[in-house]
Design a protein around this motif. Structure first.
Motif, PDB file in Angstrom:
ATOM      1  N   SER A   1       2.524  13.369  -0.495  1.00  0.00           N
ATOM      2  CA  SER A   1       2.281  11.969  -0.832  1.00  0.00           C
ATOM      3  C   SER A   1       2.057  11.132   0.412  1.00  0.00           C
ATOM      4  O   SER A   1       1.210  10.237   0.420  1.00  0.00           O
TER       5      SER A   1
ATOM      6  N   GLN B   1      -1.512  11.491   1.833  1.00  0.00           N
ATOM      7  CA  GLN B   1      -2.619  10.841   1.137  1.00  0.00           C
ATOM      8  C   GLN B   1      -3.037   9.566   1.842  1.00  0.00           C
ATOM      9  O   GLN B   1      -4.182   9.157   1.771  1.00  0.00           O
TER      10      GLN B   1
ATOM     11  N   ASP C   1       0.831  -1.213   0.000  1.00  0.00           N
ATOM     12  CA  ASP C   1       0.000   0.000   0.000  1.00  0.00           C
ATOM     13  C   ASP C   1       0.855   1.248   0.000  1.00  0.00           C
ATOM     14  O   ASP C   1       0.539   2.233  -0.653  1.00  0.00           O
TER      15      ASP C   1
ATOM     16  N   ILE D   1       3.825   1.670  -1.257  1.00  0.00           N
ATOM     17  CA  ILE D   1       4.393   1.900  -2.586  1.00  0.00           C
ATOM     18  C   ILE D   1       3.303   2.407  -3.526  1.00  0.00           C
ATOM     19  O   ILE D   1       3.519   3.313  -4.330  1.00  0.00           O
ATOM     20  N   GLU D   2       2.123   1.849  -3.401  1.00  0.00           N
ATOM     21  CA  GLU D   2       1.015   2.259  -4.256  1.00  0.00           C
ATOM     22  C   GLU D   2       0.675   3.723  -4.029  1.00  0.00           C
ATOM     23  O   GLU D   2       0.343   4.455  -4.963  1.00  0.00           O
ATOM     24  N   MET D   3       0.744   4.176  -2.791  1.00  0.00           N
ATOM     25  CA  MET D   3       0.412   5.559  -2.497  1.00  0.00           C
ATOM     26  C   MET D   3       1.576   6.497  -2.749  1.00  0.00           C
ATOM     27  O   MET D   3       1.447   7.691  -2.570  1.00  0.00           O
ATOM     28  N   GLY D   4       2.715   5.990  -3.114  1.00  0.00           N
ATOM     29  CA  GLY D   4       3.840   6.872  -3.409  1.00  0.00           C
ATOM     30  C   GLY D   4       4.471   7.473  -2.168  1.00  0.00           C
ATOM     31  O   GLY D   4       5.021   8.564  -2.225  1.00  0.00           O
ATOM     32  N   MET D   5       4.430   6.762  -1.052  1.00  0.00           N
ATOM     33  CA  MET D   5       5.035   7.303   0.154  1.00  0.00           C
ATOM     34  C   MET D   5       6.548   7.166   0.089  1.00  0.00           C
ATOM     35  O   MET D   5       7.082   6.431  -0.713  1.00  0.00           O
TER      36      MET D   5
END
Lengths: 188, 390, 374
Positions: free
Chosen positions: C341, C344, C217, C219-223
Motif C-alpha cells: 500500500s 502505491q 492523500d 489516507i486515500e492511498m491506504g498508507m
C-alpha cells in the motif's frame, strides 16, 4: 487481544442477533437504499451487499458523516468453489476509529464487478492482484495490468488462488519414505 | 634551475627531462597505490571495520593484487559504442592529470620543470580531463553513462571558476624578492610562491581561500559530497559503467593521481611547501630529505581530510551542487579577489586579509545554513489540485 | 555577429530503467522512469519478482506450519509477521494466551521494530550517499539484537518462535539482563545516528521538502506506519486498536507534520527511542508464569469463521485475513502488506522531483520486497 466485542456464535438456542453494540444501526441507516445483510465476525461487523450495489454502497459508506470510512484497509477475494467468489473489502475510519467488512458474492460464470478506485485510490493495486489471482474483471479500472504474475504466463486461464488451480507437484528425488504425513499430529 | 641531475652536469635537456619524467611516473604509481590502500584502511576505521588485512602484512599488498586482477581482465567494448570515443576516453582523462605533475614543487629546485606560468599551466591542463569524461559517457552507448558524463561535465566546469579564482587570489599577493632588493607582488611560478612563505604560510592570510579551494578541489576530484557523476547508488559507476580491466583502472588511477596533485599543490600554495617552518629557524633551507618529509606531511593533511569527508557526508544533488558553486562560492571568491586587489593597491597591512578571510568563512557557513533551512515550496496535494480543477 | 539561440530547445524524454538489479532498490524491484533532463515526469513500478505464492502455500499447510511462511514474508520484522498470524488463529479458535507469553511477545516485537528501523537507517544512509558509515553503525546495533534472538529462538532471522496460544518454548534464564544490555547499546546507536545525520546540512538539503505527500492523500492511498505518521496522521494501531497489552503502556504515536523524506527519517529514529522505552515498561511488568495454555490440542482444528487481525509492524499495518471452514488448514489466508500500500504512492511522491530524489523517496518508504510480493 481486544476484549470488547463478544464473538457471535451461531448456536440455535440463543435469540436472533440484534447486532447491538456494533455499527449495524448506523450502517443500516447509511445503506438504506441498498439490500444489506449483517453478520458478526471475530472482531468486526460484516455486511453482505449484492453485486450491483457494492460500489454505490461503498461510496455511501465513505461519504456518510457518521461513519466516514475514508481508509480502505484491504481488498481481497475468497474462492468458495461452487458458491462463487467473495470479494471482501475491509474498511476503516481514521477519524472515528471503527471498522467494517463488506462482502459481495460473484457467481463463477460471471466474475465481473465495478472498480472501487472511484471510491478509494488505494484499491488500484489491490484490485489488480485480485484480478490476476482470481480471474475477476473490474470494470473501469484505470490500469488493468497484472501485478505479481510474470509476463510470460497466459492470464486468461491461469488464476493461481482459485481452488481449482493445483498446488505444485513436488518430485521426491531421494528418500521416498522420508516425506511427512500432513494430516498426522505434529510437535508443538 | 640548473640542468644538473644528481650531480651530473650539462646533461642534454631532453634526456634530463626524460629521466625526471620517468622518476615521477614511478613515484606516482607507487604513491597512488599507497593512497588507494590508505583510503580503504582509513575509511574502514571510520566505519568501525578493519579494511584490507589479508593480502600481505596488514593488507599492504591489496593494491598490488587489485592491479594484477584488473590487468588480467578482458577488455570489453559494447558493440554499439563508438570505437574511437570509447577507447580514447581513458587517455584523455589520464594523460592531462599526469601532465599536471610537471610543475608540482616537491622539494627546493626539484621539479620536472619550473614554469613561470606554473599555476596557469596546471589549471589549463587539468581542465582537459572533463573532455575525457564526456567522451567516456557518450561513447559508452549507455544512458546511465551519458547522464553521468553530463553531470560530470557540468560539475567540473562549474567548480573550475572558484578553484581558479582561489589560486588567483593567492598568486596576486605573493611577494617575490627582486634582484635589486625591491619586492614585486604577484607570481604564477610555484617555486616563488612556496619560497615567499618561508615565514608565514598563506593559510594565515587567506583562510577563506583555503576553505574554498578544499571544496572546489573535492568537486574537481569528483569526491563525496560531489561524487554525483559516480553516484554509486544511482547511476552505478556513471560514465565508467561500461569500462573494465585496464581502461577502467586508468580512470581509477587518474582519480588518485589528481588527488595526489591537489594535495601537493595545497601543501605548496597554502601550507608553505618545503619552506615553512624552515624559514622561522634558519635563513637557509633545510636538507632535502627534511623538506621531502615536510611536504609529504602537509599533503597528507589534505588527503586525510578528503577521506574524512567521504566517510561522513551525504551526497549533494546536481542542482544543489551547481547552486552552491555559482551562488555561494563564486561571489565569495570575487569578493576576495577584490579585497586582495585593494590591499595590493593601497598597501594596506596584510592582517586585513586575515580578518576579511575569517569573516568570509562565517559568511559562507551562514549562507549555506540559510539556504538549507529555507522551507521548500510544497506542491499542492493531488486532492487540492483536483478540487481546484473541478 | 550575434547568433540567436532558438527560443525552445527540442528535447527528448529519456526512459531509464532502475532495477531489478540495482544497489538501491532494496531488493528486486524495477521502476521505469521517464525523465526530462533530471526531472522525473513519470514513474512506473514493476513488482512481482519475489512472488512465491505464500498465500496459496498457507492454504495447504496447517496452522502451525504456516508460521514459517509468515516469517519469510517479512524477514526484517519476522516477529511482527508471526504475531498477526498467531493472533488470527487465536481469534478464530478462541484460545486464551497466558500473560507472560503476551509480555514476551511484546518485548520481542518491539526489539524487532528497533532492528528493522536500524536497517532502514543504514540503507537510507547509503541511498543519500554517505558511503557506508551509517550502514556499519546500523549493522553493529542489529548484530546485538539478532544475537539475542538467536539465543532465544535459535535463528537469526526466521524465528518461528510464536505459536497459537503462546510461545514455542521458554526464554533463556538471563533474558531480562540480555534485553537490558541490548537496550543500552541501542540507545547509544540512536545517539550515533542522530549525531551523524540529523543536523548535517547536506542531509537536510537532500531530504527536506522532498517526496511530499499530504495527510489526505496518504489516507486515500491506504498508507500506514511511519510513512503516514510523518504526514501528520496519528494512525498507530498499537494506540487506536490496542492488541496484546499495549493499552497498559504509556506512549503516544510519534508524528511529524512535514510529510517529506526528512520527517519519515525522524519519525523512525524517534520510534527506536520510543520502543526502547516501551520495552523498559514491559520488563517491569513481566512476571514468571506459563507460556502456553494448559490444554493445547496437538493438532489445531478451528471452527468456521473469519477474522482480520491487524498489528503495527515496523513498516505499517501488517494484516492477516484468515478464513476458516473447519479443518486444520485455513481456507484462505490473505496477508495485507503495508509495503504494497505504501508503494502505491511512490509515483505520486516522485513525479516532479529529480532522479536522485526518486531513489531517496523509494528508500524512505522502507519497503521490503518479500512483503510486497509475498
Amino acid at each position: 487481544m481486544t476484549t470488547d466485542e463478544t464473538n457471535g456464535e451461531a448456536v440455535e438456542e440463543t435469540p436472533p442477533d440484534t447486532f447491538e453494540g456494533t455499527l449495524w444501526p448506523d450502517v443500516n441507516r447509511a445503506l438504506s437504499a441498498v439490500d444489506v445483510r449483517p453478520e458478526r465476525g471475530a472482531l468486526d461487523l460484516i455486511v453482505h451487499l449484492p453485486r450491483k450495489d457494492v460500489i454505490r454502497g461503498l461510496g455511501m459508506l465513505k461519504h456518510d458523516d457518521e461513519l466516514h470510512f475514508d481508509y480502505l484497509r484491504s481488498l481481497t477475494a475468497v474462492d468458495n468453489e461452487d458458491e462463487g467468489v467473495d470479494v471482501v473489502y475491509h474498511l476503516y475510519s481514521v477519524s472515528k476509529n471503527h471498522n467494517l467488512t463488506v462482502k459481495t458474492t460473484l457467481a463463477n460464470e460471471d466474475k465481473v464487478l465495478e472498480t472501487a478506485t472511484t471510491v478509494w485510490q488505494a484499491a488500484n493495486w489491490l484490485e489488480r492482484e485480485v484480478a490476476e489471482m482470481f480471474g475477476v474483471t473490474f470494470n473501469g479500472h484505470p490500469d488493468p495490468r497484472p501485478l505479481l504474475m510474470p509476463e510470460d504466463v497466459d492470464l486468461s486461464d491461469v488464476h493461481p488462488l482459485l481452488k481449482s488451480h493445483p498446488f505444485a507437484e513436488i518430485d521426491v528425488l531421494q528418500g521416498e519414505g522420508l516425506g511427512h504425513d500432513r494430516d498426522a499430529p505434529g510437535d508443538v | 634551475m640548473s640542468t644538473e641531475i644528481f650531480g651530473i652536469e650539462n646533461v642534454n635537456v631532453w634526456v634530463d627531462g626524460l629521466i625526471r619524467v620517468l622518476l615521477i611516473v614511478g613515484f606516482m604509481t607507487v604513491v597512488v597505490m599507497g593512497l588507494i590502500y590508505g583510503e580503504r584502511k582509513i575509511l574502514a576505521r571510520f566505519q568501525q571495520r578493519l579494511g584490507p588485512t589479508r593480502t600481505g602484512p596488514m593488507g599492504l599488498l591489496q593494491s598490488v593484487a587489485d592491479a594484477l586482477k584488473l590487468v588480467g581482465k578482458e577488455d570489453l567494448r559494447p558493440r554499439n559504442a563508438d570505437p574511437w570515443t570509447f577507447e580514447l576516453a581513458p587517455y584523455l582523462v589520464f594523460v592531462p592529470v599526469f601532465l599536471g605533475f610537471v610543475i608540482v614543487p616537491f622539494v627546493l629546485d626539484w621539479q620536472i620543470r619550473i614554469l613561470e606560468l606554473g599555476l596557469l599551466y596546471f589549471v589549463a591542463i587539468t581542465g582537459v580531463n572533463i573532455v575525457g569524461w564526456i567522451m567516456a559517457g557518450w561513447g559508452s552507448d549507455n544512458r546511465y553513462a551519458m547522464i553521468g558524463g553530463m553531470r560530470a561535465a557540468a560539475q567540473g566546469i562549474s567548480y573550475e571558476l572558484p578553484l581558479v579564482l582561489a589560486l588567483v587570489s593567492v598568486a596576486m599577493v605573493v611577494e617575490v624578492p627582486l634582484a635589486d632588493g625591491e619586492v614585486a607582488r604577484g607570481s604564477l611560478n610555484l617555486n616563488e610562491i612556496v619560497a615567499s612563505q618561508h615565514e608565514v604560510p598563506n593559510i594565515v592570510w587567506q583562510p577563506l581561500v583555503v576553505v574554498v579551494f578544499f571544496i572546489a578541489g573535492l568537486a574537481e576530484l569528483n569526491r563525496t559530497p560531489f561524487d554525483i557523476p559516480v553516484g554509486e547508488s544511482e547511476v552505478v559507476g556513471g560514465p565508467f559503467v561500461e569500462y573494465s580491466g585496464i581502461r577502467w583502472s586508468m580512470f581509477f588511477l587518474a582519480e588518485y593521481a589528481a588527488l595526489l596533485i591537489m594535495s601537493l599543490l595545497f601543501a605548496a600554495v597554502f601550507l608553505g611547501g618545503w619552506a615553512w617552518p624552515a624559514g622561522i629557524f634558519t635563513d637557509e633551507d633545510w636538507p632535502r630529505w627534511a623538506q621531502a618529509l615536510l611536504v609529504a606531511g602537509k599533503a597528507s593533511i589534505f588527503v586525510f581530510m578528503v577521506f574524512w569527508v567521504r566517510a561522513s557526508v551525504p551526497r549533494l544533488r546536481i542542482d544543489q551542487l551547481m547552486g552552491f558553486s555559482w551562488k555561494i562560492l563564486l561571489p565569495l571568491m570575487l569578493a576576495q579577489v577584490m579585497v586582495n586587489g585593494l590591499v595590493l593597491v593601497y598597501d594596506w597591512p596584510e592582517i586585513i586579509l586575515t580578518v576579511v578571510g575569517l569573516i568570509g568563512i562565517v559568511a559562507l557557513f551562514a549562507m549555506v545554513d540559510r539556504a538549507v533551512r529555507q522551507p521548500r515550496q510544497r506542491p499542492a496535494s493531488a486532492a487540492q489540485l483536483q478540487s481546484e480543477a473541478v | 555577429m550575434v547568433v540567436e539561440a532558438p527560443s525552445e530547445f527540442e528535447t527528448q524524454d529519456l526512459l531509464i530503467n532502475v532495477g531489478p538489479q540495482h544497489p538501491s532498490t532494496h531488493g528486486v524491484f524495477r521502476m521505469v522512469l521517464e525523465i526530462d533532463g533530471e526531472v522525473v515526469k513519470d514513474l512506473v513500478p514493476y513488482i512481482g519478482y519475489l512472488h512465491r505464492g505464500a498465500e496459496k502455500l498457507c492454504e495447504n499447510n496447517d496452522f502451525r506450519q504456516g508460521i514459517g511462511y509468515m516469517d519469510r514474508t517479512e524477514y526484517l520484522a519476522a516477529h511482527n509477521a508471526e504475531l498477526s498470524y498467531v493472533m488470527a488463529v487465536e481469534a478464530l479458535g478462541e484460545i486464551e494466551v497466558p500473560e507472560r507469553a503476551q509480555w514476551i511477545r511484546m518485548i520481542l516485537c518491539e526489539l524487532n521494530r528497533i532492528s528493522s528501523h536500524f536497517m532502514f537507517l543504514g540503507a537510507f544512509g547509503i541511498d543519500v550517499g554517505v558511503f557506508g558509515t551509517p550502514f556499519i553503525y546500523a549493522w553493529r546495533e542489529r548484530e546485538t539484537i539478532i544475537d539475542l534472538f538467536e539465543e532465544i529462538s535459535g535463528d537469526r532471522m526466521m524465528y518461528a518462535y510464536f505459536r497459537a496460544g503462546g510461545l514455542a518454548w521458554e526464554v533463556p534464564a538471563n533474558f531480562e539482563n540480555r534485553v537490558r544490555e541490548v537496550l543500552a547499546s541501542a540507545q547509544q546507536g540512536v545517539k550515533d545516528f542522530d549525531g551523524l545525520l540529523t543536523e548535517n546540512e547536506i542531509f537536510i538539503a537532500r531530504t527536506k521538502g522532498v517526496g511530499f505527500i499530504s495527510a489526505e492523500d496518504a489516507i486515500e492511498m491506504g498508507m500506514s506506519g511511519p510513512t503516514i505518521r510523518a504526514s501528520g496522521v496519528p494512525l498507530d494501531i498499537r494506540k487506536t486498536e490496542p492488541y496484546l497489552f499495549y493499552d497498559q503502556l504509556d506512549f503516544e504515536p510519534i508524528t511529524a507534520n512535514g510529510g517529506d523524506v526528512f520527517d519519515r527519517y525522524i519519525v523512525r529514529l524517534q520510534e527506536i527511542s520510543q520502543s526502547i522505552d516501551l520495552i523498559g515498561q514491559c520488563l517491569e511488568r513481566l512476571q514468571p508464569g506459563p507460556i502456553t495454555p494448559e490444554r493445547m490440542p496437538r493438532m489445531l482444528r478451528l471452527p468456521e469463521g473469519e477474522a482480520y487481525i491487524r498489528t503495527e509492524a515496523p513498516r505499517g499495518e501488517y494484516g492477516v485475513y484468515m478464513v476458516s471452514k473447519g479443518g486444520n488448514k485455513p481456507h484462505r489466508l490473505k496477508v495485507r502488506s503495508a509495503c504494497l500500500s505504501n508503494l502505491q504512492a511512490l509515483k505520486q511522491m516522485s513525479v516532479g522531483q529529480y532522479v536522485a530524489d526518486a531513489i531517496i523517496i523509494l528508500g524512505s518508504i522502507d519497503i521490503v520486497l518479500s512483503e510486497v510480493d509475498r
